[in-house]
Design an enzyme around this catalytic site. Structure first.
Site, mmCIF file in Angstrom:
data_model
loop_
_atom_site.group_PDB
_atom_site.id
_atom_site.type_symbol
_atom_site.label_atom_id
_atom_site.label_comp_id
_atom_site.label_asym_id
_atom_site.label_seq_id
_atom_site.Cartn_x
_atom_site.Cartn_y
_atom_site.Cartn_z
ATOM 1 N N ARG A 1 0.720 -1.061 -0.126
ATOM 2 C CA ARG A 1 -0.126 0.095 0.064
ATOM 3 C C ARG A 1 0.955 1.281 -0.128
ATOM 4 O O ARG A 1 1.972 1.194 0.639
ATOM 5 C CB ARG A 1 -1.051 0.010 1.242
ATOM 6 C CG ARG A 1 -2.183 -0.889 1.269
ATOM 7 C CD ARG A 1 -3.084 -0.505 0.123
ATOM 8 N NE ARG A 1 -4.215 -1.422 0.174
ATOM 9 C CZ ARG A 1 -4.345 -2.491 -0.869
ATOM 10 N NH1 ARG A 1 -3.468 -2.788 -1.583
ATOM 11 N NH2 ARG A 1 -5.486 -3.344 -0.784
ATOM 12 N N GLU B 1 -3.369 7.444 -4.261
ATOM 13 C CA GLU B 1 -3.928 6.676 -5.414
ATOM 14 C C GLU B 1 -5.069 7.570 -6.051
ATOM 15 O O GLU B 1 -6.108 7.520 -5.192
ATOM 16 C CB GLU B 1 -3.874 5.308 -5.339
ATOM 17 C CG GLU B 1 -2.793 4.705 -6.096
ATOM 18 C CD GLU B 1 -2.749 3.291 -5.744
ATOM 19 O OE1 GLU B 1 -2.052 2.507 -4.643
ATOM 20 O OE2 GLU B 1 -3.443 2.590 -5.980
ATOM 21 N N HIS C 1 -0.915 0.084 -9.974
ATOM 22 C CA HIS C 1 -1.665 -1.005 -8.878
ATOM 23 C C HIS C 1 -2.029 -2.093 -9.897
ATOM 24 O O HIS C 1 -3.280 -2.368 -9.730
ATOM 25 C CB HIS C 1 -2.769 -0.105 -8.135
ATOM 26 C CG HIS C 1 -3.072 -0.756 -6.894
ATOM 27 N ND1 HIS C 1 -3.445 -0.267 -5.791
ATOM 28 C CD2 HIS C 1 -3.033 -2.093 -6.414
ATOM 29 C CE1 HIS C 1 -3.795 -1.124 -4.969
ATOM 30 N NE2 HIS C 1 -3.317 -2.231 -5.385
HETATM 31 C C1 DGY Z 1 -5.335 -6.136 -3.157
HETATM 32 O O1 DGY Z 1 -6.136 -7.195 -3.162
HETATM 33 O O2 DGY Z 1 -5.389 -5.719 -1.796
HETATM 34 C C2 DGY Z 1 -4.290 -5.667 -4.030
HETATM 35 O O3 DGY Z 1 -3.879 -4.401 -3.612
HETATM 36 C C3 DGY Z 1 -5.079 -5.647 -5.372
HETATM 37 O O4 DGY Z 1 -4.095 -5.551 -6.291
#
Ligand code: DGY
Length: 324
Positions: free
Chosen positions: A241, A270, A288
């Site tokens: 993240r 983001e 992402h």
């Molecule tokens: C998630 O599922 O948390 C991922 O970041 C998706 O790509």
């Protein structure tokens, strides 16, 4: 059989098979067809719903949860669920579910794609070639870094961190990791990884890759304060993240070349990206796509809708992140 007693809200269309599953099992409404709904739009449409399917960019906060007096489940189509106020949902007796497991290998594959892209400067070389700049073979054209013999530091040794470690073995890297939970000696042996506290990992690793969940403890885990501990020749990868890394500090370190390069799939705000990062040639930036394979995104979508339908049919969810 179609459940006609409950209604669900889906923030944005899922993949076709998952939409088909929903159509066969439940009455639902999609809040945003070709765009994400605003908070007000979600609040407006969730009032009479018992279920919600959300995506990782939907902030499902207290206001939204409070607007839905009959809500029973929030099925997030992602393994991360930092976008949901889970503690408020739990207080209200609402299940929150996620999509664990199915995206582990896909995300670990992408991590390696990023590591290699950054180390060997593949996207930069591709841009150079397309721009017709390749005039002659040169001994020093796009010199990158070898991986063999280097130290890979994994921050967050959960499912994805471990899958990244397993993929590191053919590259003959030394693997170290940091995590609040130390692996057992057997697991350390399987992953050929040894534990280091964060500071030591940062100071000694050549490639640092982040796979931790986002929470109060991991917010800005890599910050202005400790980014200078990282070696000048090191590479930083983040596919977890964005908020785990202080993006401004990272951009500065890359600009000043106190950090060799970075590969990012996630960002602090983001889809906005720190302006400085966009102009840096030593950053490889992805939108992402960690779990974005055809197979995995379908599995994630199916898991989310199956969790939703299970709860709205009076059953327990398959992948709860809270206990009700
Ligand atoms: C998630 O599922 O948390 C991922 O970041 C998706 O790509």
């Amino acid at each position: 059989m179609k459940n006609r007693t409950s209604k669900a809200l889906v923030t944005k269309k899922l993949l076709p098979k998952a939409m088909e599953y929903l159509e066969n099992h439940i009455d639902f409404q999609v809040a945003g067809i070709d765009r994400y709904p605003t908070k007000d739009e979600i609040i407006d449409r969730i009032k009479d719903k018992q279920g919600l399917v959300s995506l990782l960019v939907d902030r499902i906060d207290k206001d939204i949860i409070q607007a839905a007096p009959d809500l029973k489940i929030i099925a997030n189509c992602a393994v991360g669920y930092n976008n949901i106020d889970v503690s408020h949902a739990t207080e209200r007796g609402i299940w929150v579910t996620n999509t664990p497991g199915v995206l582990t290998n896909t995300t670990a594959d992408l991590t390696w794609g990023l590591i290699l892209s950054v180390a060997r400067r593949i996207p930069q070389a591709d841009r150079f070639t397309r721009n017709k700049k390749y005039k002659n073979w040169e001994l020093d054209l796009f010199l990158g870094q070898d991986l063999e013999g280097k130290q890979l530091g994994i921050i967050g040794m959960g499912r994805i961190g471990k899958a990244v470690a397993l993929r590191a073995q053919p590259f003959h890297l030394k693997i170290v990791y940091t995590d609040p939970i130390k692996l057992s000696p057997e697991e350390e042996q399987i992953h050929k990884a040894s534990y280091l506290p964060l500071e030591d990992l940062l100071k000694t690793s050549d490639i640092i890759t982040i796979h931790t969940t986002l929470n109060k403890e991991t917010h800005h885990l890599i910050s202005k304060k400790n980014i200078h501990m990282i070696k000048e020749q090191a590479i930083l990868i983040n596919v977890s993240r964005g908020q785990v890394v202080e993006e401004k500090a990272l951009a500065q370190a890359l600009k000043r070349r106190t950090l060799w390069a970075a590969g990012l799939d996630v960002y602090e705000n983001e889809p906005e990206i720190e302006e400085n990062l966009l102009s840096l040639d030593n950053a490889v930036l992805l939108p992402h796509i960690g779990s974005a394979s055809i197979e995995t995104r379908l599995k994630m979508s199916m898991m989310a809708v199956k969790n939703l339908v299970a709860v709205l049919s009076g059953k327990k969810p398959l992948n709860p992140v809270n206990q009700i």
